[in-house]
Scaffold this motif. Sequence first.
Motif, PDB file in Angstrom:
ATOM      1  N   GLU A 285       0.850  -1.193   0.000  1.00 46.65           N
ATOM      2  CA  GLU A 285       0.000   0.000   0.000  1.00 46.65           C
ATOM      3  C   GLU A 285       0.886   1.244   0.000  1.00 46.65           C
ATOM      4  O   GLU A 285       1.805   1.343   0.816  1.00 46.65           O
ATOM      5  CB  GLU A 285      -0.889  -0.006   1.252  1.00 46.65           C
ATOM      6  CG  GLU A 285      -1.691   1.263   1.380  1.00 46.65           C
ATOM      7  CD  GLU A 285      -2.822   1.174   2.398  1.00 46.65           C
ATOM      8  OE1 GLU A 285      -3.499   0.136   2.477  1.00 46.65           O
ATOM      9  OE2 GLU A 285      -3.016   2.156   3.124  1.00 46.65           O
ATOM     10  N   MET A 300       3.753  -3.064   3.702  1.00 41.13           N
ATOM     11  CA  MET A 300       3.476  -4.423   3.249  1.00 41.13           C
ATOM     12  C   MET A 300       2.304  -4.984   4.058  1.00 41.13           C
ATOM     13  O   MET A 300       2.295  -4.894   5.284  1.00 41.13           O
ATOM     14  CB  MET A 300       4.727  -5.293   3.466  1.00 41.13           C
ATOM     15  CG  MET A 300       4.599  -6.689   2.911  1.00 41.13           C
ATOM     16  SD  MET A 300       3.949  -7.846   4.102  1.00 41.13           S
ATOM     17  CE  MET A 300       5.427  -8.222   5.004  1.00 41.13           C
ATOM     18  N   ILE A 327       3.388 -17.304  13.915  1.00 45.02           N
ATOM     19  CA  ILE A 327       3.474 -15.940  13.409  1.00 45.02           C
ATOM     20  C   ILE A 327       4.905 -15.578  12.987  1.00 45.02           C
ATOM     21  O   ILE A 327       5.095 -14.901  11.976  1.00 45.02           O
ATOM     22  CB  ILE A 327       2.894 -14.910  14.414  1.00 45.02           C
ATOM     23  CG1 ILE A 327       2.823 -13.515  13.782  1.00 45.02           C
ATOM     24  CG2 ILE A 327       3.691 -14.843  15.703  1.00 45.02           C
ATOM     25  CD1 ILE A 327       1.816 -13.365  12.713  1.00 45.02           C
ATOM     26  N   SER A 356       3.874  -8.342  14.895  1.00 48.41           N
ATOM     27  CA  SER A 356       2.897  -8.705  15.922  1.00 48.41           C
ATOM     28  C   SER A 356       3.523  -8.605  17.320  1.00 48.41           C
ATOM     29  O   SER A 356       4.725  -8.841  17.488  1.00 48.41           O
ATOM     30  CB  SER A 356       2.424 -10.136  15.643  1.00 48.41           C
ATOM     31  OG  SER A 356       2.456 -10.905  16.798  1.00 48.41           O
ATOM     32  N   ILE A 475      -7.202   7.156   4.293  1.00 45.93           N
ATOM     33  CA  ILE A 475      -7.712   8.281   3.498  1.00 45.93           C
ATOM     34  C   ILE A 475      -8.440   7.689   2.298  1.00 45.93           C
ATOM     35  O   ILE A 475      -7.826   7.089   1.423  1.00 45.93           O
ATOM     36  CB  ILE A 475      -6.564   9.205   3.019  1.00 45.93           C
ATOM     37  CG1 ILE A 475      -5.732   9.653   4.220  1.00 45.93           C
ATOM     38  CG2 ILE A 475      -7.127  10.406   2.254  1.00 45.93           C
ATOM     39  CD1 ILE A 475      -4.502  10.460   3.847  1.00 45.93           C
ATOM     40  N   GLU A 476      -9.759   7.841   2.297  1.00 53.25           N
ATOM     41  CA  GLU A 476     -10.542   7.211   1.230  1.00 53.25           C
ATOM     42  C   GLU A 476     -11.067   8.211   0.212  1.00 53.25           C
ATOM     43  O   GLU A 476     -11.486   7.812  -0.872  1.00 53.25           O
ATOM     44  CB  GLU A 476     -11.724   6.442   1.839  1.00 53.25           C
ATOM     45  CG  GLU A 476     -11.303   5.208   2.618  1.00 53.25           C
ATOM     46  CD  GLU A 476     -12.483   4.405   3.142  1.00 53.25           C
ATOM     47  OE1 GLU A 476     -13.616   4.902   3.088  1.00 53.25           O
ATOM     48  OE2 GLU A 476     -12.247   3.285   3.611  1.00 53.25           O
ATOM     49  N   GLY A 494      -4.054   5.346   2.003  1.00 47.89           N
ATOM     50  CA  GLY A 494      -5.465   4.970   1.979  1.00 47.89           C
ATOM     51  C   GLY A 494      -5.909   4.611   0.585  1.00 47.89           C
ATOM     52  O   GLY A 494      -5.155   4.762  -0.386  1.00 47.89           O
TER      53      GLY A 494
HETATM   54  P1  C2E Z   1      -2.982  -2.060   9.648  1.00 51.02           P
HETATM   55  O1  C2E Z   1      -1.533  -2.216   9.902  1.00 51.02           O
HETATM   56  O2  C2E Z   1      -3.667  -0.931  10.317  1.00 51.02           O
HETATM   57  O3  C2E Z   1      -3.107  -1.987   8.068  1.00 51.02           O
HETATM   58  C1  C2E Z   1      -3.963  -1.135   7.401  1.00 51.02           C
HETATM   59  C2  C2E Z   1      -5.228  -1.825   7.047  1.00 51.02           C
HETATM   60  O4  C2E Z   1      -6.146  -0.855   6.597  1.00 51.02           O
HETATM   61  C3  C2E Z   1      -5.074  -2.805   5.911  1.00 51.02           C
HETATM   62  O5  C2E Z   1      -6.026  -3.828   6.082  1.00 51.02           O
HETATM   63  C4  C2E Z   1      -5.449  -1.972   4.708  1.00 51.02           C
HETATM   64  O6  C2E Z   1      -5.890  -2.718   3.629  1.00 51.02           O
HETATM   65  C5  C2E Z   1      -6.552  -1.140   5.303  1.00 51.02           C
HETATM   66  N1  C2E Z   1      -6.701   0.144   4.654  1.00 51.02           N
HETATM   67  C6  C2E Z   1      -5.740   0.875   4.100  1.00 51.02           C
HETATM   68  N2  C2E Z   1      -6.239   1.993   3.594  1.00 51.02           N
HETATM   69  C7  C2E Z   1      -7.562   1.976   3.842  1.00 51.02           C
HETATM   70  C8  C2E Z   1      -8.649   2.849   3.565  1.00 51.02           C
HETATM   71  O7  C2E Z   1      -8.510   3.906   2.974  1.00 51.02           O
HETATM   72  N3  C2E Z   1      -9.870   2.476   4.002  1.00 51.02           N
HETATM   73  C9  C2E Z   1     -10.071   1.315   4.665  1.00 51.02           C
HETATM   74  N4  C2E Z   1     -11.308   0.994   5.031  1.00 51.02           N
HETATM   75  N5  C2E Z   1      -9.081   0.468   4.963  1.00 51.02           N
HETATM   76  C10 C2E Z   1      -7.850   0.803   4.538  1.00 51.02           C
HETATM   77  P2  C2E Z   1      -5.594  -5.340   5.986  1.00 51.02           P
HETATM   78  O8  C2E Z   1      -4.613  -5.510   4.893  1.00 51.02           O
HETATM   79  O9  C2E Z   1      -6.831  -6.130   5.972  1.00 51.02           O
HETATM   80  O10 C2E Z   1      -4.793  -5.570   7.318  1.00 51.02           O
HETATM   81  C11 C2E Z   1      -5.433  -5.549   8.536  1.00 51.02           C
HETATM   82  C12 C2E Z   1      -4.447  -5.618   9.651  1.00 51.02           C
HETATM   83  O11 C2E Z   1      -3.773  -6.880   9.634  1.00 51.02           O
HETATM   84  C13 C2E Z   1      -3.336  -4.592   9.524  1.00 51.02           C
HETATM   85  O12 C2E Z   1      -3.783  -3.389  10.020  1.00 51.02           O
HETATM   86  C14 C2E Z   1      -2.252  -5.211  10.355  1.00 51.02           C
HETATM   87  O13 C2E Z   1      -2.449  -4.920  11.724  1.00 51.02           O
HETATM   88  C15 C2E Z   1      -2.489  -6.692  10.152  1.00 51.02           C
HETATM   89  N6  C2E Z   1      -1.488  -7.215   9.212  1.00 51.02           N
HETATM   90  C16 C2E Z   1      -1.487  -7.200   7.866  1.00 51.02           C
HETATM   91  N7  C2E Z   1      -0.361  -7.805   7.402  1.00 51.02           N
HETATM   92  C17 C2E Z   1       0.375  -8.165   8.472  1.00 51.02           C
HETATM   93  C18 C2E Z   1       1.646  -8.826   8.649  1.00 51.02           C
HETATM   94  O14 C2E Z   1       2.364  -9.158   7.711  1.00 51.02           O
HETATM   95  N8  C2E Z   1       2.063  -9.036   9.941  1.00 51.02           N
HETATM   96  C19 C2E Z   1       1.318  -8.645  11.010  1.00 51.02           C
HETATM   97  N9  C2E Z   1       1.789  -8.896  12.231  1.00 51.02           N
HETATM   98  N10 C2E Z   1       0.131  -8.030  10.868  1.00 51.02           N
HETATM   99  C20 C2E Z   1      -0.341  -7.783   9.622  1.00 51.02           C
END
Ligand code: C2E
Length: 534
Positions: A285, A300, A327, A356, A475-476, A494
């Motif tokens: 992103e 990532m 993890i 994590s 930011i959408e 975003g």
């Molecule tokens: P996060 O770190 O807060 O990642 C941002 C999440 O917000 C991502 O969801 C992304 O797709 C989403 N997002 C980004 N921009 C926007 C937007 O404008 N609007 C909305 N509604 N959402 C947006 P995602 O990819 O589903 O990831 C969710 C969470 O999962 C992440 O939150 C992060 O905490 C975790 N995650 C993802 N990949 C990894 C990883 O490789 N390792 C670990 N430990 N956690 C991960």
Amino acid sequence: MRARLGNPGRDALVLTITFAAIALFVHLATAVIPTAIGAAAGSAQGPDLALANALVLNVALIIFGWRRYRDLTGELAARRTAETAALGLADRDPLTQCLNRRSIAAHCASLAATARERRETLAFVMLDLDRFKQVNDTNGHAAGDALLCAAAARIRVLLPAEALLARLGGDEFAVVVPCAPNQRTVIERLTESIIAAIAEPVAFEDTDLETSMSAGIVLAGPDCAEDPQVLLHRADMAMYHAKRTGRNALAWFEPSMESDLKLRSAIETGIRRGIPAGEFVPHYEKQIDLETGEIKGFEMLARWNSPTLGRITPDVFIPIAEELGQITELSESLIRQALRDAQKWDPKLTLSVNISPVQLRDPWFAQRLLKLLVEANFPPARLEIEVTESCLHENVALVRSLITSLKNQGVKVSLDDFGTGYSSLSQLRSLPFDRIKIDRSFVMNLVGDKDNATIVRSIIALGEGLGLPITAEGIESEAVLAELRTFGKFSGQGYLYGFPENAEKTAAELAQLNLLLEPAPALAPAQASTRRRA
Ligand code: C2E
Ligand code: CA
Ligand code: CA
């Protein structure tokens, strides 16, 4: 203890001889004793010598028989004691004296019969200590044992006399209580009082051991006909539900939990198989400088398209991978791929990866990360790790030393999802973060929501006060972007800038912006900057 048991054949022979000896004794004695008394009085001749000898032999035989009889009854008593002890061992958990998994089912049968007679039903309550492993690991097994014994004792005193209490293994207990079918509140109150009792600290040597308990409850049908193992399993599912929704709580079983659990176990299997099979892939992103609109780097985000389950979001599979202890393996496999992908980008672009809290607990985390960087020949200064606020209240000292050692190596550390956790200002000041990321929940609904606008504005002011750069995530829309711009200078990310994309699509986009190096294998940073496309 095993009793020494006699030889049954020999014992029968001894008994027969003894009875024969007694019969012979009666017969001989009637012949020998009057003659002997007469001889002693001088009125008769002494008894026949052979008869007298036979009588003496006879007496010896009777004594021998009696002693054998006495030994035999002793042996039988010992055997009975040993059998009772063995039965007790098979029935009870030796540590807490509770029933065990096997015996509780047997005891349930009689409890169910009584409940049926009284037109009652049975409540099955599964109880599990939260984070027991942590107590065991930190304070040792003796402390763990003390905690289990105290827990069993505290549960026992709260139960009605006829209730059953079993330790099913580890830190898992089960309670079966008769109750009226409409008495859910009674059972709920009983369970709540157990949870409250367990939350009281247990004194062990010079520390106080603290834990909490999660509980799952299910009622048997009105005729209590179900197999107790099935009901224990349902209570177990409810207990896991309670654990997942925050621990230190109770949950009633609901039929949907059965299908949830099946899905969860399919996800668990999928994760175990999917990591080595390379099913988890990084998406990227964009992170943008809001003032100039330039791409500064990428975050990532893990993606999983399971061949059997379809697309599963990281919010679902990351917590499960954490619980499974997978993890680190998962995260390292993703970071390895991401470093390889980012090697092909313009070296001014950064790579952020989410870490994590479970990984941060590993004292070797910093070393493991540096090893990945060295293997990929990736400059640490281009890497940023994102940790969430929830990491902070786990072990601030450990997190501080970890962040410090990462920073010493040049890796940057951001505080993710800021505003959703509990970090205090003093923690923020004492931990050497490089950046704060405002949680997307505040940013997404910024326009028209005064509260969110106030929160975002004060986080920005806080960042400025502490000299920490800020990133606003989520930011959408252009409207949100316009509003954010009025707050000051910072970065953002975003869906307005596009959805997270896989390595290929990200590379294609970067190529159009002249931000992609020749697709070449790992290069040293100095070489890399000279290979940039014109
Ligand atoms: P996060 O770190 O807060 O990642 C941002 C999440 O917000 C991502 O969801 C992304 O797709 C989403 N997002 C980004 N921009 C926007 C937007 O404008 N609007 C909305 N509604 N959402 C947006 P995602 O990819 O589903 O990831 C969710 C969470 O999962 C992440 O939150 C992060 O905490 C975790 N995650 C993802 N990949 C990894 C990883 O490789 N390792 C670990 N430990 N956690 C991960
Ligand atoms: Ca993040
Ligand atoms: Ca975030």
